[in-house]
Scaffold this motif. Structure first.
Motif: not given
Lengths: 338, 496
Positions: B186-190, A86, A172-173, A199, A201, A119, B201, B184
């Motif tokens: 990684s391109q939007t953080g959603t 998380g 991430s954004p 983003s 990795q 989050q 997550m 999660l």
């Protein structure tokens, strides 16, 4: 053959028993020590790195833990535990639920970003800032052959057409690499909502600017040094207040000296559970200060390219509060805050 | 002559008493870590970092590298004997290794794995030594569009991973794809499919799924279907000796996969796991008798075992020649270099030739050690199968639980493991193949991210995906791998 199996099962029993007893050890020494003038840990201290082995939090936890033990700063032994998941939230909820003054954890700006992005339910307010240890700064790198030579040239192009430039980072954004770029770009007058950010990795950012898949790599200063030395990339600007010390580092211009009055600090320090007594807080403050001033830690800072930035509990709390407000407004402007 | 001197210096470091000693420690530790399901080289190396503080950099790195390729070498053992992959790079080794062990040829399977690992490891070190500086350009040549094309090629093989119904293979692959999106984004953080659970997550670890679908499902199957004779009560581990025919069969895959695996290892992000899958699939595609794959084929075991070890050396190309880590393990090693006061980057070969060439030279010795260590041990290790079945089953369960817990020290992962164990059991009795699920899961995550990175950068222009020769040729190969088997089956039919 039977002997071998017997042997293996004995090992398991011992391992299991050892695990069990250490669990017990963690939850005991909870009640005592409250209100005492001088608090001292009764059990071993556990530093939680709320991420996997090998990352920034883990490295900080392990190097500080090692110095605490080897320089005899702490009499009790210090163990590092990884609680991954998380983006830190799993480790935070572990600290929150065990609520034990022997368990402390390492954190950095994601402790602000992740709750702001919705989050994690827990935020810095649920913990006690003990001491900040180090600061790291962001760098904006481009390919050595890129047409821009400083931040103003880059931002001039981005003001005309923000979507003509692709920014790449690891997080991430709405987290570190994205936000450090956004906060500088905003001051320069770029429409931050239209910035194209991807983003990548596994250190993919560096390869992406080298092969032209992206234009700007938003990262930490240390990650760029060797590539700059080799002439592969150039750094347009960094987010520090003043120029940094070091062979290549001192050549990096700050955003400030280029007329963009904005900075961004990637701080890293230690936190404890929510309700800690003053005595407990000052115990850790003192010990961490000793670590920060030790030669051994100075060596580690040099090796990793970190900067010294000690703050005691009070200064640290104030600092984080201010950061949260600033970043919260920024995230709202990006329509990312919750 | 700089390179020659460097190589000489590297061999001096590696052949010093200290060098040899630490290679030995590294590969022994690596083999043991690799054999334990779940425990991988990443955490082992991270824990070693503080220990190596103050050690000579080249020696410390030699040891860490030994742990890394030793783990890939040893990881096949539990895949073959217990269907419980030791590390993610050896999941594909269980496809044919485990059926061989069930057939009573455990000794032979382990010998094949050891020899192909050795060949893959050694050939790739030669390639690493000769071409590392040149190949650094290959390592950075892949952008998101090219990665997408590469993953696409991998996915075309899904149907070939199934022996029965293609529809069932596609269904499990789709579910594997969907599972890869958990976590999660990684391109939007959603957060996607996390149900507000912080444990989900960061997505689900590949090894948890692999251990669940293979080891736990197998154990469930054995407990419920008691009359089945597999896994143990075998007594017989068969002869270690490989016949001339066996060697002949291994030769093809070992030669091809040493090169292919190495090249895939060079690409940041691809690594040993993807190399082993692509190695397996590509050998199955070109084999004369692909129906033998999955049932204990020698080729099917030699291919992934060669490829994953070759990829391990390949992963050192971007690390040593550019200072760019291509995988989790090499990222941790990069951190270790920093602690030791070495700046990894394009200038490493000039500034610290002893480290650069020392690691490479030590890999020759390391691979020889691994072969010498592993071959004589096979009869003893394989005896684990002689343990009576109820005990062995409990051992597999305990090993899997401990292994999964040690990935991130999180009890939630244990529930996920059991969940996938049950899913795997039902998939098995309903004849849904597990391999396409695993393949789609591992390729899917990277494929999705590459696609979105490429499209974001191009402003949504799909043509950006097919704008360069590398991606175009990868799509052509994908198309061929669809068409060629079709033509072949048609030919066979008309011949019959």
């Amino acid at each position: 053959m039977k002997k071998l199996f017997f042997f293996i099962s004995i090992i398991f029993v011992v391992v299991l028993a050892a695990c069990g007893s250490s669990e017990n050890g963690e939850s005991s020494g909870d009640s005592e020590g409250e209100g005492n003038e001088d608090w001292k840990p009764e059990n071993n201290v556990e530093i939680v790195a709320p991420a996997g082995a090998g990352g920034g939090w883990d490295t900080t936890a392990r190097s500080v833990g090692k110095i605490l033990e080897e320089e005899d700063i702490m009499d009790k032994s210090v163990g590092v535990v990884n609680k991954e998941g998380g983006g830190g939230a799993v480790g935070w909820s572990y600290i929150n639920s065990t609520n034990n003054p022997h368990n402390i954890f390492v954190s950095s700006p994601p402790l602000i970003f992740i709750p702001l992005n919705g989050q994690s339910e827990l935020s810095y307010e649920d913990f006690t800032p003990l001491a900040n240890m180090i600061a790291d700064y962001g760098a904006f790198a481009v390919d050595a052959d890129a047409k821009w030579n400083d931040l103003n040239e880059l931002f001039e192009d981005m003001k005309k057409d923000p979507s003509s430039v692709t920014v790449v980072g690891t997080s991430s954004p709405g987290s570190m690499d994205h936000m450090q770029f956004v906060s500088i770009a905003k001051k320069a007058g770029v429409d931050i909502k239209k910035i194209k950010y991807v983003s990548a990795q596994d250190a993919g950012g560096m390869t992406q600017i080298m092969n032209g898949s992206a234009d700007v790599y938003s990262t930490g200063v240390a990650e760029t040094v060797e590539q700059v030395k080799a002439g592969e990339v150039k750094v347009l600007g960094i987010t520090a207040e003043e120029r940094l010390d070091g062979e290549v580092l001192s050549e990096y211009p700050t955003a400030k000296e280029q007329g963009i009055d904005a900075t961004f600090v990637n701080w890293r320090g230690f936190f404890g559970p929510g309700d800690m007594t003053d005595a407990q807080v000052s115990f850790y403050e003192e010990k961490l200060k000793e670590v920060s001033e030790s030669d051994a830690f100075a060596d580690i800072r040099d090796n990793y390219g970190w900067n010294e930035m000690y703050m005691n509990s009070e200064e640290y709390t104030e600092f984080i509060k201010k950061q949260t407000e600033e970043l919260g407004t920024l995230l709202e402007e990006l329509d990312m805050g919750q | 002559m700089g390179a020659m001197e460097g190589i000489a210096q590297g061999f001096q470091v590696a052949f010093s008493l200290q060098g040899i000693l630490f290679v030995l420690i590294g590969v022994i530790a690596g083999t043991l870590i690799g054999m334990m399901p779940g425990l991988g080289p990443i955490s082992a190396i991270a824990i070693m970092i503080p220990v190596t503080y103050g050690m000579e950099a080249s020696v410390a790195l030699i040891m860490m590298a030994g742990v890394y390729y030793g783990a890939v070498f040893g990881g096949s053992t539990s895949s073959i004997l217990l269907n419980a992959p030791g590390i993610s790079g050896t999941v594909a080794s269980s496809f044919d290794g485990y059926p061989m062990a069930q057939r009573g040829e455990a000794g032979k399977a382990l010998a094949i794995a050891a020899i192909s690992s050795f060949v893959g490891g050694t050939v790739s070190v030669v390639l690493l030594m000769l071409f590392a500086p040149m190949l650094s350009q290959v390592a950075v040549s892949f952008g998101p569009a090219q990665y997408f094309a590469l993953m696409f090629l991998g996915l075309t093989a899904i149907s070939s991973l199934s022996d029965g119904s293609t529809t069932k293979a596609l269904i499990t692959a789709t579910i594997g794809f969907m599972t890869a999106t958990i976590g999660l984004d990684s391109q939007t953080g959603t957060s996607r499919f996390t149900f507000n659970n912080p444990n989900l997550m960061e997505g689900i670890d590949f090894l948890v799924i692999a251990l669940g679908l293979f080891a736990i499902a197998e154990v469930c199957f054995l407990i419920i279907k008691r009359k089945d004779t597999s896994l143990s009560d075998q007594g017989d581990i068969g002869s270690l000796r490989l016949s001339k025919e066996d060697f002949k069969e291994m030769r093809g895959p070992m030669t091809r996969q040493s090169f292919l695996g190495f090249l895939l290892g060079v690409l940041p992000g691809a690594g040993a796991t993807i190399a082993s899958f692509i190695g397996y699939i590509s050998e199955k595609r070109i084999a004369k008798n692909p129906e033998k794959f999955g049932k204990g084929s020698i080729k099917g075991l030699a291919a992934p075992e060669t490829a994953n070890n070759a990829a391990t050396s390949g992963a050192f190309v971007p690390l040593l020649s550019l200072g760019i880590p291509g995988s989790g393990t090499t990222a941790v090693m990069l951190g270790a270099l920093l602690v030791l006061g070495i700046q990894p980057g394009p200038l490493l070969v000039q500034e610290s030739p002893d480290v650069f060439w020392g690691i490479i030279a030590s890999m020759y010795i390391g691979n020889i050690f691994l072969l010498i260590l592993n071959l004589p041990l096979i009869p003893y290790i394989a005896k684990i199968l002689k343990i009576s079945r109820p005990l062995l089953i409990s051992l597999v369960i305990i090993f899997s639980l401990i292994g999964v817990y040690s990935i991130s020290f999180n009890t939630f992962d244990l529930y996920v493991l059991l969940f996938f164990g049950v899913v795997g059991y039902f998939m098995r009795i309903l004849n849904f193949p597990a391999a396409p699920f695993i393949l789609a899961f591992i390729l899917g995550g990277m494929m999705e991210q590459s696609l979105r990175q490429a499209l974001t950068a191009s402003g949504g222009n799909v043509m950006a995906l097919i704008s360069d020769p590398v991606s175009i040729s990868l799509y052509v190969v994908s198309a061929l791998s669809f068409i060629v088997p079709l033509i072949r089956t048609r030919k066979n039919k008309s011949a019959a």
